[in-house]
Scaffold this active site. Sequence first.
Site, PDB file in Angstrom:
ATOM      1  N   GLY A 443       5.787  -2.831   5.826  1.00 42.82           N
ATOM      2  CA  GLY A 443       4.566  -3.249   4.743  1.00 42.82           C
ATOM      3  C   GLY A 443       4.587  -2.746   3.629  1.00 42.82           C
ATOM      4  N   GLY A 445       1.678  -2.224  -0.052  1.00 41.45           N
ATOM      5  CA  GLY A 445       0.413  -2.434  -0.502  1.00 41.45           C
ATOM      6  C   GLY A 445       0.244  -1.676  -1.825  1.00 41.45           C
ATOM      7  N   GLY A 446      -0.890  -1.911  -2.370  1.00 41.18           N
ATOM      8  CA  GLY A 446      -1.351  -1.366  -3.617  1.00 41.18           C
ATOM      9  C   GLY A 446      -1.352   0.310  -3.576  1.00 41.18           C
ATOM     10  N   GLY A 448       0.667   2.029  -1.166  1.00 38.35           N
ATOM     11  CA  GLY A 448       1.844   2.763  -0.736  1.00 38.35           C
ATOM     12  C   GLY A 448       2.480   1.696   0.043  1.00 38.35           C
ATOM     13  N   VAL A 450       4.691   1.284   3.906  1.00 42.82           N
ATOM     14  CA  VAL A 450       4.569   1.574   5.312  1.00 42.82           C
ATOM     15  C   VAL A 450       6.004   1.605   5.924  1.00 42.82           C
ATOM     16  CG1 VAL A 450       3.410   1.310   7.729  1.00 42.82           C
ATOM     17  CG2 VAL A 450       2.218   0.980   5.573  1.00 42.82           C
ATOM     18  N   LYS A 464       2.641   6.193   6.747  1.00 44.27           N
ATOM     19  CA  LYS A 464       2.145   5.481   5.233  1.00 44.27           C
ATOM     20  C   LYS A 464       2.583   6.796   4.294  1.00 44.27           C
ATOM     21  CE  LYS A 464      -1.565   4.000   2.437  1.00 44.27           C
ATOM     22  NZ  LYS A 464      -2.879   3.531   2.311  1.00 44.27           N
ATOM     23  N   ASP A 561     -11.684  -1.277   1.199  1.00 42.75           N
ATOM     24  CA  ASP A 561     -10.512  -2.267   1.092  1.00 42.75           C
ATOM     25  C   ASP A 561     -10.536  -3.063   2.426  1.00 42.75           C
ATOM     26  OD1 ASP A 561      -8.697  -3.632  -0.426  1.00 42.75           O
ATOM     27  OD2 ASP A 561      -6.953  -2.293   0.210  1.00 42.75           O
TER      28      ASP A 561
END
Length: 764
Positions: A443, A445-446, A448, A450, A464, A561
């Site tokens: 994964g 995301g904004g 970091g 994963v 993460k 979030d």
Amino acid sequence: MDHATVVRLTFVVFSMLTPFIAGSDVSSPLVLSPTCTDKCGNVNIPYPFGIEEGCYYKDQDIDDSSFNYYKVVCNDTFDPPVPFFDTSALGIVNITVETSEIRFKHDISFSCYSEGQLTLNFTNWIRAGRFTLSSSKNIFVAIGCDTYAWFTGSRFDSSRPYSIGCMTKCDDLEDTVDGNCNGVGCCQLFIPEAANDLVIEASSFGNHSEVESFNPCSMGFAVEKDEFRFYKNNLSLRAYRPQEDQGFEFRWVPIVVDWSIGTESCSAAQGSGSCLCKKNTVCYEPKNQTGYVCKCGDGYFGNPYHPQGCTDVDECKRDNDCEKSEYCVNNIGGYHCQCPKGYRGEGTKTDKCVSNTNAWLKPVIITAGGGGGIIVLLGIAFILHLKHGKRQLRTMRENFFKQNGGLLLHQKLSGRSMDALKVFTAQDLEIATNNYSDKFIVGRGGFGVVYKGILPNNQHIAIKRSLKVDPSQVEQFINEVIVLSQINNKNVVKLIGCCLETEVPLLVYEYITNGTLYDHLDDAVKASILTWSMRLRIASEIADVLSYLHSTILIPIIHRDIKSMNILLDQNYTAKVADFGASRLVPEDQGQLATMVLGTRGYLDPEYMQTSELTEKSDVYSYGVVLLELLTRKKAIANDRPEIERCLAMHFLVTMKEGRLLNILDKNIVREETIEQIQPVANLAKWCLMLKGEDRPTMKEVAVELENIKKKGSHPWNYNDRPPEDDESLLGGFQRTDTGGCSSGVESDLYDPRLVSTLEIGGR
């Protein structure tokens, strides 16, 4: 003579044939959902096949009234029950997803004579429909000493019919040989490729009048070649010939059919989004068949047609090339061997581990004895260089550890139980992720990336890796790590530990296997599994978690979030709230925090965007958008929708105001029995989306109301006691901004909160 009589009387013919029963698959196959039956009798029924409605794959080009090739009917009049395909008389022995094969059991064609007269006769018709008989695993067999047998049929495209056959003659039983089907008493032929429909007939040249004493019957059948062996006693049927008061045991023989999915090619199915080949699988098009089949990729196993896809094979638990089992490290899609600390080598059976103790002295002594002083010096210099490099690496990691608050963490953990939080070394996590290989990324995301990792004890973890860290926030980061590690809630992804020896700190969580709520809602097949009751339960679990974070723990936490991408589902579809990278602790006696606005467009609280003051009600707003996703299966923001529908929250409120709620709901959940629960949940979402935070419910109130809805089926809201002038929805007030919100300057009179308890599903 009718078929039932044939079944009762005939299979004399096979009383002396070897029984053909293929073993069922020993592994438990994955079905589409926990509510689908996975067995009929002793036979496993894996997806894409299924018994109940909604548990099997449906061709897009076949309507409900047509024959469905993937629907299984479980006939419980047998003991044990026997599975059949929809409208097919072929009993299923087993279905394999690894080889895309089905084994059926079917009867043979025969004609039997007594004193030169035909007494019993049966012609078998095998219909495979869209599927085809395996030309590599089946043969056509005729048995008898006065016999000719043939079959006629068509190929799957119906454009090339065929007809083949063979004959056998023999004058005496002794002319035949066990295991030898060479034309004397037994003959066999290969089955043409792509055959899917055939009629098998068996007859006699002379009514068996010359051989009736030892062979009264002619037989013809298709059979799996590896399961067939001819015996001369197959011809001697006198002991089993019909008597007036005797019946006969009916024997089946197996036949192998190749199956595939639909009629589209891999590229066409993938382009239309209907392809069943999911994660870690390969799609290919089989020869002489329509459609496509799915296979697990190398190093993976499982059901490649299941929405979860295939899972990693742990090669370390199987035969492998490592010198010792403890040297084996499992990777995603493979494994590697690794020598323990203090040893060198590959750790394989051919390149074994060798101790490093004093190993460097041996070449020094040998070289020195031969006068190679320069080489000795170079060797020593190289060793010193390596030691210096290791010392530099150790120093750098120590500096990172201090910079990231390692000493502060140890200070705060002193006197506390260390069981709640494990501090990993950088090397621990490098080994667990194969040095952060891209194959281990699960994964982005904004905040970091994963990675999935596997610890030496075979525990699967999620790591993460933040994109950046603010040195001025180190103390707050350490405080949050300690608080998060002590959260004990089954619906929060468990923080296992951290690593502070890298440039940016790493957080280590438990690994959740079933993906995100966003993934399940975005995929049509996965979304069909999420029934209304499951979605209502997921909504309730998320609300319980946020209520727990806001009001139960000693230091409240604002997540900041909340979105469907940050809600994971385990194998039981239990919700797990994740990603606390943007979260903030709420100090005692402080109800709001002034912060830089962070979050995700489409979920951001418009009041928070305007004031930069973060409160617990900001989570409530984001939760309201997640409720809309569960109700509608639409994305929070979608640029491909018309402008008025681009923002889901705005579109929902307009639709509710116009009394057209049914138009925006996901059709999969709209049922007569669910309407009474869907209406109050929609009203609850509307309340969560109030423009002013003070007008929204608390998460504890949301959790209580959802529990009431689950218990009572309906719980209408009562706003009559609230002053109408205090009500203001997202539709009024703030204009659109570029900070991530999606509110618009629609007239505020579009929404009257007093109408919430009286809105009806459907248009006016």
